[in-house]
Motif scaffolding. Structure first.
Motif, PDB file in Angstrom:
ATOM      1  N   ALA A  42       0.838  -1.502   0.053  1.00 32.61           N
ATOM      2  CA  ALA A  42      -0.227   0.101  -0.202  1.00 32.61           C
ATOM      3  C   ALA A  42       1.132   1.255   0.041  1.00 32.61           C
ATOM      4  O   ALA A  42       2.103   0.997   0.548  1.00 32.61           O
ATOM      5  CB  ALA A  42      -1.060  -0.042   1.245  1.00 32.61           C
ATOM      6  N   ILE A  43       0.315   2.201  -0.038  1.00 30.52           N
ATOM      7  CA  ILE A  43       0.790   3.677  -0.772  1.00 30.52           C
ATOM      8  C   ILE A  43       0.108   4.926   0.284  1.00 30.52           C
ATOM      9  O   ILE A  43      -0.833   4.445  -1.158  1.00 30.52           O
ATOM     10  CB  ILE A  43       1.688   3.926  -1.489  1.00 30.52           C
ATOM     11  CG1 ILE A  43       2.333   5.300  -1.887  1.00 30.52           C
ATOM     12  CG2 ILE A  43       0.326   4.107  -3.011  1.00 30.52           C
ATOM     13  CD1 ILE A  43       3.559   5.782  -2.623  1.00 30.52           C
ATOM     14  N   ARG A  44       0.180   6.313   0.906  1.00 31.76           N
ATOM     15  CA  ARG A  44      -0.430   6.421   1.366  1.00 31.76           C
ATOM     16  C   ARG A  44      -0.680   7.894   0.093  1.00 31.76           C
ATOM     17  O   ARG A  44       0.303   8.598   0.004  1.00 31.76           O
ATOM     18  CB  ARG A  44      -0.217   7.238   2.476  1.00 31.76           C
ATOM     19  CG  ARG A  44      -0.630   6.728   3.834  1.00 31.76           C
ATOM     20  CD  ARG A  44       0.013   7.050   5.135  1.00 31.76           C
ATOM     21  NE  ARG A  44      -0.533   6.060   5.835  1.00 31.76           N
ATOM     22  CZ  ARG A  44       0.437   6.424   7.420  1.00 31.76           C
ATOM     23  NH1 ARG A  44       0.482   6.889   7.696  1.00 31.76           N
ATOM     24  NH2 ARG A  44       0.097   6.230   8.514  1.00 31.76           N
ATOM     25  N   PHE A  45      -2.157   8.258  -0.183  1.00 35.21           N
ATOM     26  CA  PHE A  45      -1.878   8.850  -0.813  1.00 35.21           C
ATOM     27  C   PHE A  45      -1.008  10.490  -0.544  1.00 35.21           C
ATOM     28  O   PHE A  45      -0.341  11.259  -1.271  1.00 35.21           O
ATOM     29  CB  PHE A  45      -3.173  10.131  -1.341  1.00 35.21           C
ATOM     30  CG  PHE A  45      -4.677   9.294  -1.894  1.00 35.21           C
ATOM     31  CD1 PHE A  45      -3.713   8.598  -3.072  1.00 35.21           C
ATOM     32  CD2 PHE A  45      -5.377   9.175  -1.650  1.00 35.21           C
ATOM     33  CE1 PHE A  45      -4.541   7.341  -3.804  1.00 35.21           C
ATOM     34  CE2 PHE A  45      -6.588   8.004  -2.032  1.00 35.21           C
ATOM     35  CZ  PHE A  45      -6.074   7.340  -3.394  1.00 35.21           C
ATOM     36  N   SER A  46      -1.137  11.094   1.074  1.00 33.53           N
ATOM     37  CA  SER A  46      -0.134  12.145   1.145  1.00 33.53           C
ATOM     38  C   SER A  46       1.511  10.995   0.499  1.00 33.53           C
ATOM     39  O   SER A  46       2.242  12.225   0.246  1.00 33.53           O
ATOM     40  CB  SER A  46      -0.147  12.038   2.494  1.00 33.53           C
ATOM     41  OG  SER A  46       0.375  11.098   3.743  1.00 33.53           O
ATOM     42  N   THR A  47       1.882  10.065   1.087  1.00 35.61           N
ATOM     43  CA  THR A  47       3.070  10.416   0.355  1.00 35.61           C
ATOM     44  C   THR A  47       3.584   9.885  -1.485  1.00 35.61           C
ATOM     45  O   THR A  47       4.784  10.381  -2.003  1.00 35.61           O
ATOM     46  CB  THR A  47       3.574   8.319   0.780  1.00 35.61           C
ATOM     47  OG1 THR A  47       4.001   8.337   2.198  1.00 35.61           O
ATOM     48  CG2 THR A  47       4.945   7.913   0.442  1.00 35.61           C
ATOM     49  N   LEU A  48       2.417   9.398  -1.923  1.00 33.69           N
ATOM     50  CA  LEU A  48       2.602   9.608  -2.871  1.00 33.69           C
ATOM     51  C   LEU A  48       2.350  11.180  -4.041  1.00 33.69           C
ATOM     52  O   LEU A  48       2.878  11.082  -4.380  1.00 33.69           O
ATOM     53  CB  LEU A  48       1.389   8.702  -3.993  1.00 33.69           C
ATOM     54  CG  LEU A  48       0.865   8.665  -5.188  1.00 33.69           C
ATOM     55  CD1 LEU A  48       2.113   7.983  -6.265  1.00 33.69           C
ATOM     56  CD2 LEU A  48      -0.194   7.797  -5.959  1.00 33.69           C
ATOM     57  N   GLU A  49       1.127  12.066  -3.305  1.00 36.73           N
ATOM     58  CA  GLU A  49       1.718  13.480  -3.387  1.00 36.73           C
ATOM     59  C   GLU A  49       2.923  14.065  -3.184  1.00 36.73           C
ATOM     60  O   GLU A  49       3.905  15.092  -4.051  1.00 36.73           O
ATOM     61  CB  GLU A  49       0.663  14.129  -2.572  1.00 36.73           C
ATOM     62  CG  GLU A  49       0.693  16.054  -2.954  1.00 36.73           C
ATOM     63  CD  GLU A  49      -0.412  16.161  -1.526  1.00 36.73           C
ATOM     64  OE1 GLU A  49      -0.732  17.679  -2.155  1.00 36.73           O
ATOM     65  OE2 GLU A  49      -0.851  15.360  -1.121  1.00 36.73           O
ATOM     66  N   ALA A  50       3.410  14.042  -1.732  1.00 30.52           N
ATOM     67  CA  ALA A  50       4.996  14.358  -1.546  1.00 30.52           C
ATOM     68  C   ALA A  50       6.045  13.830  -2.766  1.00 30.52           C
ATOM     69  O   ALA A  50       7.081  14.492  -3.485  1.00 30.52           O
ATOM     70  CB  ALA A  50       5.484  13.309  -0.424  1.00 30.52           C
ATOM     71  N   ILE A  51       5.730  12.257  -3.296  1.00 28.92           N
ATOM     72  CA  ILE A  51       7.028  12.042  -4.199  1.00 28.92           C
ATOM     73  C   ILE A  51       6.413  12.353  -5.571  1.00 28.92           C
ATOM     74  O   ILE A  51       7.661  13.077  -6.282  1.00 28.92           O
ATOM     75  CB  ILE A  51       6.529  10.408  -4.561  1.00 28.92           C
ATOM     76  CG1 ILE A  51       6.896   9.918  -3.465  1.00 28.92           C
ATOM     77  CG2 ILE A  51       7.303   9.876  -5.285  1.00 28.92           C
ATOM     78  CD1 ILE A  51       6.962   8.553  -2.849  1.00 28.92           C
TER      79      ILE A  51
END
Length: 73
Positions: A42-51
């Motif tokens: 899984a990946i958090r949307f906040s992590t995906l956004e930061a990347i």
């Protein structure tokens, strides 16, 4: 069905190292490595956004859906 993680491709295109990206997105090297190798569940949307912000890209540049025909709805 599979989700392919192309994080290493985007990092190479942007000439960003794992260490540099880790610092930019405030994520541990080990968690970023797990994501990069496609072993994450899984990946958090906040992590995906930061990347995406750090690499100046879209989520679709990092994640790709491949229908291998093994699973059906």
């Amino acid at each position: 069905m599979s989700i392919i993680v192309n994080l290493d491709v985007m990092m190479a295109k942007r000439k960003v190292s794992l260490n540099e990206l880790s610092e930019r997105v405030d994520l541990t090297l080990s968690n970023l490595s797990i994501l990069k190798t496609g072993k994450a569940k899984a990946i958090r949307f906040s992590t995906l956004e930061a990347i995406c912000k750090a690499l100046d890209c879209q989520p679709g540049d990092i994640l790709e859906f491949v229908n291998d025909g093994k699973e059906q709805l």
